[in-house]
Design a protein around this motif. Structure first.
Motif, PDB file in Angstrom:
ATOM      1  N   ARG A 356      37.815  33.573  43.090  1.00  0.00           N
ATOM      2  CA  ARG A 356      37.889  34.977  43.503  1.00  0.00           C
ATOM      3  C   ARG A 356      36.719  35.400  44.388  1.00  0.00           C
ATOM      4  O   ARG A 356      36.779  36.444  45.047  1.00  0.00           O
ATOM      5  N   TYR A 483      37.709  46.460  34.047  1.00  0.00           N
ATOM      6  CA  TYR A 483      38.914  45.644  34.121  1.00  0.00           C
ATOM      7  C   TYR A 483      39.486  45.450  32.725  1.00  0.00           C
ATOM      8  O   TYR A 483      38.824  45.654  31.718  1.00  0.00           O
ATOM      9  N   ASP A 508      42.872  45.869  42.301  1.00  0.00           N
ATOM     10  CA  ASP A 508      42.944  45.073  41.080  1.00  0.00           C
ATOM     11  C   ASP A 508      41.500  44.852  40.626  1.00  0.00           C
ATOM     12  O   ASP A 508      40.763  44.064  41.222  1.00  0.00           O
ATOM     13  N   LYS A 510      40.149  43.331  38.286  1.00  0.00           N
ATOM     14  CA  LYS A 510      39.759  42.017  37.779  1.00  0.00           C
ATOM     15  C   LYS A 510      39.714  40.967  38.878  1.00  0.00           C
ATOM     16  O   LYS A 510      38.799  40.129  38.910  1.00  0.00           O
ATOM     17  N   ASN A 511      40.643  41.002  39.779  1.00  0.00           N
ATOM     18  CA  ASN A 511      40.801  39.890  40.716  1.00  0.00           C
ATOM     19  C   ASN A 511      40.366  40.182  42.152  1.00  0.00           C
ATOM     20  O   ASN A 511      39.955  39.268  42.860  1.00  0.00           O
ATOM     21  N   ASP A 512      40.452  41.422  42.586  1.00  0.00           N
ATOM     22  CA  ASP A 512      40.135  41.733  43.979  1.00  0.00           C
ATOM     23  C   ASP A 512      38.645  42.080  44.086  1.00  0.00           C
ATOM     24  O   ASP A 512      38.247  43.225  44.267  1.00  0.00           O
TER      25      ASP A 512
END
Length: 600
Positions: A356, A483, A508, A510-512
């Motif tokens: 990520r 998140y 997002d 958590k991911n972005d």
């Protein structure tokens, strides 16, 4: 091939990773106990045939004397089981060997066979409890231990194990009462005092735990485990000087290599927390020992650079591999510019991080090449492969992510002020526009928990109720940067505190991570525990207020706040996990900041 077990296939499958790393207490090794039972049973009518008995005796001696030969012992036990399939002892011995081999599920199967054949053998319940505990089957482990204690009342080892299982279930009061009763019956037993101290420690009461660790050490002054636990309690209390002393005392009598590594690792972090960087970084190499619980084997065909000789990497291709969590990769990313300078234009820095992070770091450090890592488990060990450099020339060296700190961070003056991450101007503009829609107040991004909140970790995080004085601060608009599942807490804040925590669309959390960094940097302030998001905010130069459960964090290097993030501030309480005091102090500081911003 045996119809009961394909041992070759089990051996080829490797070790199953135990879900819990435990320290079960026994009076004698399990193999020795089973050997004794086998000797007693030879005269009984239900004993296995003499040839099977001889095989089992030999197998158990092999396992007891040399556990690495468990495969050879397992073959002997399997032959004995084939010869006497209805022998509880043969099935029990095979289960024991399979457990030593790390084939936990198969071991459970043969322990169950042994139990059905002889439910009167207490050792089967003890071994079943230990296996269930490793496999995180806590209810089953508790059940087996309680049965064992009915059969063998007042057994110290089983009592300590049961207290540990109850502790892992979050049943701290039950664990305390069990151990108090045992200590009343055996007040001179130093292990019971130590175990009670650990229950108090895990429940978030390190100050109370010290009383019981002190008594354990009074009864046995050279008890390494009590010294180690005392050191850990002092760490939580923000006293690395005291922790350092007890880690050193523990190391004097540590009984095995794994304990030595664990204690050395603890000592290194206490030294770093005191600002003793040279010795601290040297001892922190203990994390790279294969027996360390978090050790990850990096699959790279190149020698490791240990961070000592900078000339060794001049003009070379260096693979810099993330070794711990996402937050640590962000924290130690600050070393990248030092590495680039040390390698020089003739060399090449290859950065290997969590997937990520790849795009953002590549934009941040175009002089380097950025790839990712993939982690797998095999034979109970973690292995990390590097992705993204398959077509590149081989690396000359590789180094773990934290290792260059030894070369570049000798004193507080070595920590630069400039942030390492620089979000795109267009992203900053977008999020500032979105933040403006939430109201006229100071934009405060908040985080309040970890995704993993078990009995051991939860004590390091404030209960959401404790955020009330912060969230009630006039002149602040609160932005959700947390998140994971947050709807329940956000609804609670609205209902109980009358406060809106705004969750912005189009991201997002958590991911972005590139957009998370831009959003955090667009806020006027970010408040939360040390985690990936607050670290991203600090790495981007945002104003970050960290809330810590204790006053001395090892990555602060004795500085009182994180020197890795120049724009950060840290809040501590008077005692460990003094969340009411911490949050009241944060609320006062936030109120002052909001007033200043409004006046400006």
């Amino acid at each position: 091939m045996s119809q009961l077990l394909d041992l070759d296939a089990e051996l080829a499958a490797g070790t199953e990773h135990a879900k819990r790393e435990i320290r079960p207490r026994r009076d004698k090794p399990a193999a020795a106990e089973l050997q004794r039972t086998l000797n007693d049973a030879r005269r009984q009518a239900s004993a296995p045939p003499p040839k099977a008995v001889a095989m089992l005796r030999r197998a158990l001696k092999i396992v007891e004397d040399n556990p690495v030969s468990a495969a050879k012992a397992a073959r002997l036990c399997l032959d004995a089981v084939e010869m006497a399939p209805d022998s509880a002892m043969a099935n029990h011995a095979l289960a024991l060997c399979l457990e030593r081999l790390g084939r936990l599920s198969k071991a459970l199967q043969f322990y169950e066979r042994a139990w059905k054949l002889d439910p009167t053998d207490p050792e089967i319940y003890m071994n079943l409890s230990t296996l269930a505990w490793q496999m995180d089957m806590l209810d089953a482990a508790e059940k087996f231990l309680r049965i064992y204690l009915q059969m063998v009342p007042n057994h110290t080892g089983a009592t300590i194990n049961l207290a540990g299982v109850l502790r892992d279930k979050g049943g701290f009061e039950a664990s305390i009462e069990l151990l108090r009763a045992a200590i009343y019956a055996s007040p001179e037993n130093y292990e019971l005092w130590n175990s009670l101290g650990t229950t108090l420690l895990e429940s978030g009461k390190p100050d109370e735990a010290l009383t019981f660790y002190d008594e354990s050490r009074r009864l046995k002054p050279d008890y390494a485990r009590a010294h180690h636990n005392t050191a850990f309690a002092y760490e939580l209390l923000g006293r690395p000087d005291k922790a350092t002393h007890h880690f050193r005392e523990a190391l004097k009598t540590a009984s095995n290599h794994k304990d030595i590594i664990t204690m050395t690792h603890g000592l290194s972090q206490s030294l770093l927390a005191m600002g003793e960087l040279e010795e601290g970084w040297d001892l922190y190499d203990s994390r790279l020992d294969p027996t360390h619980k978090n050790m990850c084997h990096v699959l790279v065909d190149a020698p490791m650079w240990d961070g000592r000789d900078l000339e060794a990497i001049r003009g070379k291709r260096l693979l810099w591999v993330g070794e711990q969590g996402l937050g640590d990769e962000i924290l130690f990313l600050q070393l990248a510019k030092d590495l680039l300078e040390a390698i020089g234009p003739e060399g090449e820095l290859r950065i290997v991080v969590e997937r990520r992070l790849v795009d953002m770091i590549q934009k941040t450090l175009p002089e380097a090449k950025v790839g990712s890592h993939r982690t797998m488990e095999r034979e109970g060990k973690l292995f990390r492969a590097v992705v993204g450099f398959e077509d590149a020339a081989p690396a000359d060296f590789w180094t773990p992510f934290i290792q260059p700190a030894r070369a570049f961070r000798h004193a507080i003056e070595d920590f630069p002020e400039e942030p390492i991450l620089k979000p795109e101007a267009s992203d900053l503009a977008h999020w500032r526009g979105e933040l403006a829609k939430t109201g006229p107040g100071l934009k405060v991004g908040i985080l309040w928990k970890s995704l993993k909140m078990d009995a051991k970790r939860s004590k390091h995080f404030s209960a959401f109720d404790q955020w009330k004085p912060v969230l009630k601060t006039p002149g602040a608009d609160f932005i959700n940067l947390q998140y994971g599942e947050t709807a329940t807490d956000i609804a609670y804040a609205k209902e109980r505190f009358g406060v809106d925590i705004h969750t912005l669309d189009g991201i997002d959390l958590k991911n972005d991570l590139e957009q998370v960094t831009a959003l955090a940097a667009s806020c006027d302030l970010v408040i939360g525990p040390t985690n990936a998001t607050t670290s991203l905010a600090g790495a981007a130069g945002a104003r970050v207020w960290f809330v810590h459960p204790h006053a001395n964090v090892w990555t602060h290097m004795g500085f009182g706040r994180s020197p890795w993030f120049a724009s950060s501030r840290s809040f501590f309480g008077k005692d460990y996990a003094d969340w009411a005091g911490i949050m009241n102090t944060v609320a006062e500081a936030l109120d002052e900041l909001a007033r200043k911003e409004k006046a400006a």
